[in-house]
Design a protein around this motif. Structure first.
Motif, PDB file in Angstrom:
ATOM      1  N   ARG A 153       1.040  -1.284  -0.140  1.00  0.00           N
ATOM      2  CA  ARG A 153       0.324  -0.416   0.379  1.00  0.00           C
ATOM      3  C   ARG A 153       0.850   1.537   0.017  1.00  0.00           C
ATOM      4  O   ARG A 153       0.075   2.570  -0.435  1.00  0.00           O
ATOM      5  CB  ARG A 153      -0.091   0.128   1.150  1.00  0.00           C
ATOM      6  CG  ARG A 153      -1.992  -1.077   1.272  1.00  0.00           C
ATOM      7  CD  ARG A 153      -2.704  -1.381   2.669  1.00  0.00           C
ATOM      8  NE  ARG A 153      -2.709   0.102   2.985  1.00  0.00           N
ATOM      9  CZ  ARG A 153      -3.602   0.807   4.329  1.00  0.00           C
ATOM     10  NH1 ARG A 153      -2.733  -0.272   5.196  1.00  0.00           N
ATOM     11  NH2 ARG A 153      -3.693   1.822   3.775  1.00  0.00           N
ATOM     12  N   TYR A 154       2.201   1.206   0.372  1.00  0.00           N
ATOM     13  CA  TYR A 154       3.243   1.886   0.584  1.00  0.00           C
ATOM     14  C   TYR A 154       4.110   2.416  -0.514  1.00  0.00           C
ATOM     15  O   TYR A 154       4.743   2.457  -1.107  1.00  0.00           O
ATOM     16  CB  TYR A 154       4.291   2.349   1.270  1.00  0.00           C
ATOM     17  CG  TYR A 154       3.162   2.718   2.882  1.00  0.00           C
ATOM     18  CD1 TYR A 154       3.178   3.516   3.929  1.00  0.00           C
ATOM     19  CD2 TYR A 154       2.191   1.128   3.339  1.00  0.00           C
ATOM     20  CE1 TYR A 154       2.707   3.167   4.853  1.00  0.00           C
ATOM     21  CE2 TYR A 154       2.448   1.563   4.409  1.00  0.00           C
ATOM     22  CZ  TYR A 154       2.315   2.412   5.299  1.00  0.00           C
ATOM     23  OH  TYR A 154       1.618   2.173   6.942  1.00  0.00           O
ATOM     24  N   ARG A 155       3.009   2.980  -1.992  1.00  0.00           N
ATOM     25  CA  ARG A 155       3.598   3.225  -3.226  1.00  0.00           C
ATOM     26  C   ARG A 155       3.710   4.429  -3.589  1.00  0.00           C
ATOM     27  O   ARG A 155       3.989   5.060  -5.222  1.00  0.00           O
ATOM     28  CB  ARG A 155       2.848   2.273  -4.534  1.00  0.00           C
ATOM     29  CG  ARG A 155       2.996   0.510  -4.230  1.00  0.00           C
ATOM     30  CD  ARG A 155       2.605  -0.223  -5.499  1.00  0.00           C
ATOM     31  NE  ARG A 155       2.719  -1.296  -4.705  1.00  0.00           N
ATOM     32  CZ  ARG A 155       3.196  -2.001  -5.481  1.00  0.00           C
ATOM     33  NH1 ARG A 155       4.610  -1.350  -5.724  1.00  0.00           N
ATOM     34  NH2 ARG A 155       3.604  -3.211  -4.887  1.00  0.00           N
ATOM     35  N   GLY A 156       3.258   5.507  -2.797  1.00  0.00           N
ATOM     36  CA  GLY A 156       3.337   6.619  -3.345  1.00  0.00           C
ATOM     37  C   GLY A 156       2.627   7.569  -4.047  1.00  0.00           C
ATOM     38  O   GLY A 156       2.033   8.320  -4.061  1.00  0.00           O
ATOM     39  N   GLY A 157       1.441   6.945  -4.411  1.00  0.00           N
ATOM     40  CA  GLY A 157       0.060   7.378  -4.748  1.00  0.00           C
ATOM     41  C   GLY A 157      -0.961   7.431  -4.794  1.00  0.00           C
ATOM     42  O   GLY A 157      -0.634   7.818  -2.907  1.00  0.00           O
ATOM     43  N   PRO A 158      -1.784   8.480  -5.029  1.00  0.00           N
ATOM     44  CA  PRO A 158      -3.000   9.231  -3.880  1.00  0.00           C
ATOM     45  C   PRO A 158      -3.596   8.527  -3.376  1.00  0.00           C
ATOM     46  O   PRO A 158      -4.195   7.686  -3.663  1.00  0.00           O
ATOM     47  CB  PRO A 158      -3.810   9.888  -5.467  1.00  0.00           C
ATOM     48  CG  PRO A 158      -3.248   9.652  -6.437  1.00  0.00           C
ATOM     49  CD  PRO A 158      -1.552   8.584  -6.411  1.00  0.00           C
ATOM     50  N   GLY A 159      -3.623   8.730  -2.215  1.00  0.00           N
ATOM     51  CA  GLY A 159      -4.621   7.900  -1.118  1.00  0.00           C
ATOM     52  C   GLY A 159      -3.941   6.992  -0.615  1.00  0.00           C
ATOM     53  O   GLY A 159      -4.427   6.441   0.604  1.00  0.00           O
ATOM     54  N   ASP A 160      -2.238   6.869  -0.575  1.00  0.00           N
ATOM     55  CA  ASP A 160      -1.245   5.731  -0.224  1.00  0.00           C
ATOM     56  C   ASP A 160      -0.834   6.525   1.040  1.00  0.00           C
ATOM     57  O   ASP A 160      -0.478   7.685   1.003  1.00  0.00           O
ATOM     58  CB  ASP A 160      -0.112   5.622  -1.278  1.00  0.00           C
ATOM     59  CG  ASP A 160      -1.077   4.600  -2.427  1.00  0.00           C
ATOM     60  OD1 ASP A 160      -1.753   3.802  -2.125  1.00  0.00           O
ATOM     61  OD2 ASP A 160       0.108   3.895  -2.932  1.00  0.00           O
TER      62      ASP A 160
END
Length: 265
Positions: free
Chosen positions: A46-53
């Motif tokens: 979940r920690y990929r740096g996208g919106p909402g992450d």
């Protein structure tokens, strides 16, 4: 103990000692620490740096780092975005950024490749915040190292020792300078800086035969003083340096004490 005549030897051995100390420090990182956060792979994803992450993390040999300060390198669409949210230790060495290559399996890596991973660990420890461990290949559900990580530890230790021995050999037998011209033939010669080893002696070209090697290679050999490896304080029974080393051979047609050997085409 090696003969101490060369200026480069002490510096080289100091570098080897520093590498060994660094290896010990890396291994110390993997020992138990209280209060560390444990991630399961699905959570880390979940920690990929996208919106909402919730953040931007990656793992290396099971150790998780917050790489938010390097977002431009790891965020979605960036060149190294494939490393985010997972342990892709293998790709740090292979450069394979495909899904098949972005994995944590390093079991078949060589000593030098595992030492490259050690260098990457140093980089992340210096530049990013360590936030925990990911369970799986390198850490169990209890947060303790697995046999796979113990294997990596052993390889780092052995690779560091092999590097130390190689450095000592290079200081003892620096590589020759070499050139070849189709009309003039070839030349092998020694100098106080040949092989990138700064020293206070020049040496003479010799063939060095190593177990397992198909061909010998040219090294510069010290011609005066006690042989390398002679314990300090013992009487000097020879003043021929390392000329009598059993792994050495002379070049045909080259004077035994010449610092330069030429060969016709």
């Amino acid at each position: 103990m090696l003969w101490r005549g060369g200026r480069g030897l002490l510096l080289g051995l100091a570098a080897a000692a520093a590498a060994a100390a660094a290896a010990a420090r890396w291994l110390g990182w993997w020992s138990g620490r209280a209060g560390l956060r444990l991630f399961v792979p699905e959570e880390l994803a979940r920690y990929r740096g996208g919106p909402g992450d919730p953040g931007l993390y990656l793992a290396l040999l099971g150790r998780v780092y917050d790489v938010s300060s390097g977002r431009r390198h790891y965020e979605p669409g960036a060149h190294y975005s494939g490393f985010a949210g997972r342990d892709a230790s293998r790709a740090f060495v292979t450069g394979d950024y495909s899904e098949a290559g972005l994995v944590d399996d390093v079991a078949d890596l060589s000593f030098s490749e595992v030492l490259t991973l050690q260098n990457w660990l140093s980089f992340y420890e210096k530049n990013y915040k360590f936030v925990g461990r990911v369970t799986g290949r390198f850490y169990g559900e209890d947060g303790l190292p697995t046999p796979a990580l113990s294997h990596v530890e052993a390889m780092i230790s052995r690779g560091t020792e092999a590097g130390r021995r190689a450095l000592e050999e290079k200081q003892m037998f620096p590589p020759c300078n070499a050139e070849w011209r189709s009309r003039r033939g070839g030349r092998l010669w020694c100098s106080p800086e040949s092989g990138g080893v700064s020293r206070d002696w020049v040496g003479v070209p010799r063939k060095l035969y190593k177990p397992g090697a198909k061909e010998p290679h040219c090294v510069c050999v010290r011609t005066t003083g006690p042989p390398s490896g002679q314990a300090p304080g013992l009487p000097v029974y020879t003043n021929r340096g390392d000329l009598d080393h059993p792994g050495l051979g002379e070049y045909t047609g080259c004077p035994p004490l010449a610092s330069s050997c030429s060969f016709l085409p």
